[in-house]
Design an enzyme around this catalytic site. Structure first.
Site, PDB file in Angstrom:
ATOM      1  N   ASP A 443      -6.417 -12.429  25.529  1.00 26.12           N
ATOM      2  CA  ASP A 443      -7.072 -12.504  24.119  1.00 26.12           C
ATOM      3  C   ASP A 443      -7.829 -11.193  23.963  1.00 26.12           C
ATOM      4  O   ASP A 443      -8.127 -10.681  24.939  1.00 26.12           O
ATOM      5  CB  ASP A 443      -8.060 -13.677  23.816  1.00 26.12           C
ATOM      6  CG  ASP A 443      -8.100 -14.230  22.572  1.00 26.12           C
ATOM      7  OD1 ASP A 443      -7.973 -13.124  21.448  1.00 26.12           O
ATOM      8  OD2 ASP A 443      -8.374 -15.100  22.300  1.00 26.12           O
ATOM      9  N   ASP A 507      -5.256 -17.121  13.795  1.00 26.10           N
ATOM     10  CA  ASP A 507      -6.134 -18.142  14.045  1.00 26.10           C
ATOM     11  C   ASP A 507      -5.840 -19.486  12.933  1.00 26.10           C
ATOM     12  O   ASP A 507      -6.627 -20.236  12.908  1.00 26.10           O
ATOM     13  CB  ASP A 507      -7.630 -17.873  14.161  1.00 26.10           C
ATOM     14  CG  ASP A 507      -7.824 -17.144  15.469  1.00 26.10           C
ATOM     15  OD1 ASP A 507      -7.030 -17.244  16.447  1.00 26.10           O
ATOM     16  OD2 ASP A 507      -8.848 -16.823  15.809  1.00 26.10           O
TER      17      ASP A 507
HETATM   18  C1  GLA Z   1      -9.704 -16.412  19.682  1.00 28.31           C
HETATM   19  C2  GLA Z   1      -8.155 -16.826  19.562  1.00 28.31           C
HETATM   20  C3  GLA Z   1      -8.079 -18.327  19.426  1.00 28.31           C
HETATM   21  C4  GLA Z   1      -8.915 -18.914  20.932  1.00 28.31           C
HETATM   22  C5  GLA Z   1     -10.094 -18.448  20.913  1.00 28.31           C
HETATM   23  C6  GLA Z   1     -11.065 -18.962  22.147  1.00 28.31           C
HETATM   24  O1  GLA Z   1     -10.284 -16.610  18.651  1.00 28.31           O
HETATM   25  O2  GLA Z   1      -7.549 -16.224  18.486  1.00 28.31           O
HETATM   26  O3  GLA Z   1      -7.010 -19.042  19.550  1.00 28.31           O
HETATM   27  O4  GLA Z   1      -8.056 -18.617  21.770  1.00 28.31           O
HETATM   28  O5  GLA Z   1     -10.378 -16.852  20.725  1.00 28.31           O
HETATM   29  O6  GLA Z   1     -12.277 -18.183  22.252  1.00 28.31           O
END
Ligand code: GLA
Length: 705
Positions: A443, A507
């Site tokens: 990430d 997301d």
């Molecule tokens: C980001 C990612 C999510 C999740 C969060 C965890 O927002 O896009 O899918 O993994 O971080 O903190």
């Protein structure tokens, strides 16, 4: 200086004709032409109009002001104020089947320019330049671009925009004098300025029109430009944005641009995408992963967020296995003191208060259930509330004397700092070496504001060091699959795809929004790299509710997963998760290898997508009804890409649960099937049923003769 001659690069259907002499100029980029090209050449000598320079000036692969080309230059730089208007003369040409390499130089400016351009069997062009400082004294580079000409009939653009939870949106605009420019200064590929654009003939569409698509393979700052010169000639340009003073070449040093990928199709956007998809499948994704079946995921994030209890997580895994899940992923919250998003990034040590017996029992449980195990990391980031920051406050990517704004309470680690780089490598390789981890979600949850290393701008080096870190880990752990995520779709491009094999496009798991996001992403990426999860009935991002059928079918057309807590779901929902996972598995080989079509229909409230197997023996079609049907009848579904002569049996694989109640009578074929020829499908089509908004239907076609 080279004698003038024509060089041809040919793909399957397209061709580049390049004239080389003192410099190189692309004369034709389009469908293949035949005949004696040298004789045809004279048909293209341009007039020299009045009120301009007294000679014709070509749009070269790297436009030079010094040659009298007033377009945006390919290279801008200087040596302490000198050598700022180079004119490159071609010295050497090498050509192999699909590739051309050109060496040019300007001895006076002390610069050498090499250009690589290739056209592969999938009709995708790849080009990049390298500039070398051949003289004493530092050469400072301000801009260094890839340029490709566009023909005059490229009259319209399709460009991309977006934001967090709304990635890959498209817009159309005419390409006029003054042109189009997009700049990304967010330090990662970005949700906002995805590095691609499409130019095309008037009203180009999914099915018809000439289109030229471009993708700039770089995960940092970039600028894209498409412009019309005063004389009507058009061009496209892509470049990294260098921050002030960022690139300085010592004598003998070189700078190479990222690759610019481009593809021409006379079959509209579908033809273009099919070419890019074939290229990505064969030349971008690592061969380690192209042949591997992509396992169905269950990701814990929207199920438990930071609330980790190994016993509970194991019960989630048990349920996941019962649903048919093949890879179980623990997302954020597993490492020391990571209880929310304000602390602990950088401290890549297991939280032993949450996991007193370590991770092994959880992984062993997951593996015993027949699933692979995956783990979340965000290696480039650091919270000030972390042991790592307390020990190494100087590891921030920052400029001393300024307090930059945080993003999600966090800062970026300076990867040019070798100690920081080695620490991250050691921590990640520790986990990958010690545990049976098949996948990591990598990430990157903030934009980069002041990428400073020892006071100097270092955005480019930060991106390169990030690639180095992934490459180093990939070399050591070649079979670990890596997903590129940056708050969803903030780092999606071909350069990162060379070293990862899955993207988290957004997301936003809202099925309606996902329909749009996945559509936008499909222009340059095949479905198998697109992580696509069934979220809970009540979407966490939009607070909208969708039926399991709509969520299931929307998640089906990607690398499928589930993102919720299965323990908390009721029996009916779980039965449906299992049904969609099984459905996905049954058509996965087709979805992940077939030819993709975006199909326009008679109703704009439809979004239709089809995948046809390479041998044209089968196809699946997803008809999504995004909004209220425009008319009382839904019109015809015409499916391209099938074998004209073959007969296909058409049947419904999945439909909304209350389908029969929507109208008095639905089309008879949706109950008993029908048989049609491939050419009938393309030209006449099949009558569509009436669907409610935010529902979908899955249709299968099987060749029966
Ligand atoms: C980001 C990612 C999510 C999740 C969060 C965890 O927002 O896009 O899918 O993994 O971080 O903190």
């Amino acid at each position: 200086m080279q004698e003038r001659k024509l060089i041809e690069l040919t793909g399957k259907q397209t061709q580049l004709i390049i004239e080389v002499g003192e410099f190189a100029e692309i004369l034709h980029w389009g469908n293949k032409v035949s005949g004696d090209l040298d004789r045809c050449r004279s048909a293209l000598y341009r007039p020299v109009p009045q009120g301009r320079l007294d000679k014709d000036v070509s749009v070269t692969l790297s436009p030079e002001l010094g040659r009298g080309l007033f377009s945006s230059p390919g290279l801008e730089g200087h040596r302490n104020g000198q050598d700022w208007a180079p004119v490159f003369v071609l010295k050497n040409i090498e050509q192999s089947d699909h590739k051309l390499s050109l060496e040019s130089e300007d001895p006076q400016a002390g610069l050498c320019l090499s250009t690589e351009i290739q056209l592969d069997e999938y009709d995708v062009v790849k080009t990049r330049h390298t500039v070398t400082n051949t003289k004493s004294g530092q050469y400072q580079i301000n801009r260094f671009a890839n340029t490709l000409p566009l023909p005059a009939k490229a009259k319209e653009l399709m460009t991309f925009y977006g934001r967090w939870v709304k990635e890959f949106q498209t817009q159309r605009q005419p390409l006029l004098h003054g042109g189009y420019q997009q700049e990304n200064r967010r330090g990662r590929t970005s949700h906002e300025h995805y590095p691609a654009l499409v130019a095309g003939s008037q009203n180009f569409s999914e099915i018809v029109g000439d289109v030229w698509g471009f993708h700039f393979a770089w995960s940092g700052n970039h600028r894209l430009r498409a412009d019309v010169k005063a004389d009507g000639r058009r061009y496209m340009q892509a470049e990294v944005i260098y921050l002030p003073g960022e690139v300085v070449l010592e004598e003998g040093e070189s700078l190479t641009t990222p690759w610019l990928y481009a593809s021409y199709s006379d079959r509209g956007l579908n033809g273009m995408s099919q070419q890019f998809h074939a290229h990505v499948r064969n030349s971008v994704i690592s061969p380690d992963f192209t042949s591997k079946v992509r396992p169905v995921h269950l990701n814990t994030w929207e199920g438990i967020y930071f609330d980790h209890d190994p016993e509970y997580i194991m019960s989630m895994a048990t349920q996941a296995a019962e649903l048919g899940v093949e890879r179980f992923i623990i997302d954020d919250g597993w490492f020391k003191a990571r209880d929310d998003d304000t602390a602990a990034l950088g401290d890549w040590f297991l939280d032993e208060t949450k996991y007193p017996n370590g991770l092994e029992p959880v992984i062993a449980h997951v593996n015993r259930l027949g699933m692979e195990f995956g783990l979340w990391f965000e290696p480039e980031m650091i919270n000030k509330d972390s042991d790592l920051y307390r020990a190494h406050p100087d590891w921030l990517l920052a400029v001393d004397g300024y307090e930059q704004p945080t993003g999600r309470n966090q800062y970026v680690i300076d990867l040019q700092n070798n100690d920081a780089f080695d620490y991250l490598y050691e921590r990640l390789s520790h986990f990958l070496g010690q545990y049976n981890i098949a996948y990591i979600k990598w990430d990157m949850n903030r934009e980069i504001v002041q990428p400073g290393h020892e006071g100097r701008a270092s955005g480019v080096r930060q991106t390169e060091r990030f690639y180095d870190l992934v490459d180093k880990l990939r070399t050591q752990f070649p079979h670990v699959s890596i997903e590129s995520c940056a708050s969803g779709g903030g780092r999606i491009d071909y350069e990162i795809l060379k070293r990862t094999d899955r993207f988290w496009p957004s997301d936003n798991n809202d099925a309606l929004e996902r329909q749009h996001i996945q559509r936008g992403m499909s222009y340059f990426f095949p479905p198998e790299v697109m992580g696509s999860h069934i979220g809970s009935g009540h979407c966490h991002c939009s607070r909208r509710r969708h039926s399991i059928e709509f969520r299931g079918l929307t998640a089906l057309f990607g690398h499928m997963g589930i993102e919720l807590d299965p323990v908390k779901e009721d029996v009916t929902e779980k039965e449906n998760f299992a049904r969609y996972v099984a459905l996905h598995k049954s058509i996965r080989p087709l979805l992940h290898s077939g030819t993709n079509w975006r199909i326009p229909t008679d109703d704009e409230a439809h979004q239709v997508q089809a995948v046809v197997s390479e041998d044209q023996s089968e196809a699946v079609v997803l008809v999504a009804q995004l909004a209220m049907p425009t008319n009382s009848l839904s019109g015809h579904l015409r499916i391209p890409g099938l074998n004209d002569q073959a007969t296909y049996r058409v049947s419904v694989l999945d439909k909304p649960s209350f389908y029969e109640k929507i109208v008095n009578t639905q089309p008879s074929w949706t109950a008993s099937g029908c048989e049609v020829s491939g050419s009938w499908c393309r030209e006449v089509g099949i009558v569509l049923p009436v669907l409610d908004p935010e529902t979908a239907m899955l249709i299968k076609l099987e060749r029966i003769n």
